[in-house]
Write an enzyme that holds these catalytic residues in place. Structure first.
Site, PDB file in Angstrom:
ATOM      1  CB  CYS A  68      -0.892   0.011   1.244  1.00  0.00           C
ATOM      2  SG  CYS A  68      -2.013   1.415   1.289  1.00  0.00           S
ATOM      3  CG  LEU A  69       4.346   3.747  -1.948  1.00  0.00           C
ATOM      4  CD1 LEU A  69       4.607   4.478  -0.629  1.00  0.00           C
ATOM      5  CD2 LEU A  69       5.650   3.210  -2.531  1.00  0.00           C
TER       6      LEU A  69
END
Length: 204
Positions: free
Chosen positions: A92-93
């Site tokens: 999750c970026l």
């Protein structure tokens, strides 16, 4: 579009290979099967983090629509981090999702992922259980993350040898009950290394 992606990645790949900043950060990248649309990367765990001393492998897949869409990246080395799935390695970026811009490069991605290891974002987690531990029991999080880095990413135990031995013994106890090592380690990590809670979770 695929030709545009290949030409762009060829140029970026050469830039990464020549980049002194990348080399100094212990980051590497290579082609898989001589394809510029499939890469393998490695990130060294940043000093002063529970990932220090570890080497984390990445799977990098370049879409035909690159650079207008981000590469698909996941960790293939298991890691205990709020923004990375402890099971699948999904990340999750924001720059790998809606904050991607065509001006960004492989170098941007690799350096951003290493920075993520230094500065987790538990309020935007990929792995909710890890994020919960990070927020509610930081000492346990750091101990677990260091242990996973030792087991999966090859970091030396150093002054944590006795703690790692204690964790290993609990994993072994679950193995003696017929649980394989990876699910045993995951259950114990989620249960803050409470053996009875891990047993309850596995055999419920």
């Amino acid at each position: 579009m695929a030709n545009i992606a290949v030409q762009r990645v060829k140029r970026e790949f050469k830039d990464v290979m020549r980049c002194e900043e990348i080399q100094n950060c212990d980051i590497k990248v290579e082609l898989v099967n001589d394809s510029y649309l499939e890469l393998r990367g490695w990130i060294g765990g940043p000093p002063g983090t529970p990932y220090e001393g570890g080497k984390f492998e990445l799977e990098i897949k370049i879409p035909d629509s690159y650079p207008f869409n981000p590469p698909k990246v996941r960790f293939t080395t298991q890691i205990w981090h709020p923004n990375i799935s402890s099971v699948t390695g999904a990340i999750c970026l924001d720059i790998l999702k809606d904050q991607w811009a065509a001006a960004m490069t492989l170098r941007t991605v690799l350096l951003s992922l290493q920075a993520l290891l230094s500065a987790p974002e538990p309020d935007d987690p990929q792995d909710a259980m890890v994020a919960q531990q990070y927020k509610n029991s930081s000492c346990m999080f750091y101990s677990t993350a260091r242990y996973w880095t030792h087991v999966y990413a090859g970091a030396a135990s150093g002054d944590r040898a006795s703690e790692h031995k204690e964790f290993d013994e609990k994993v072994k106890q679950l193995q003696d009950m017929g649980v394989s090592d990876v699910p045993a380690r995951s259950a114990l990590s989620i249960c803050n290394w409470d053996l009875s809670k891990a047993v309850e979770q596995i055999f419920k």
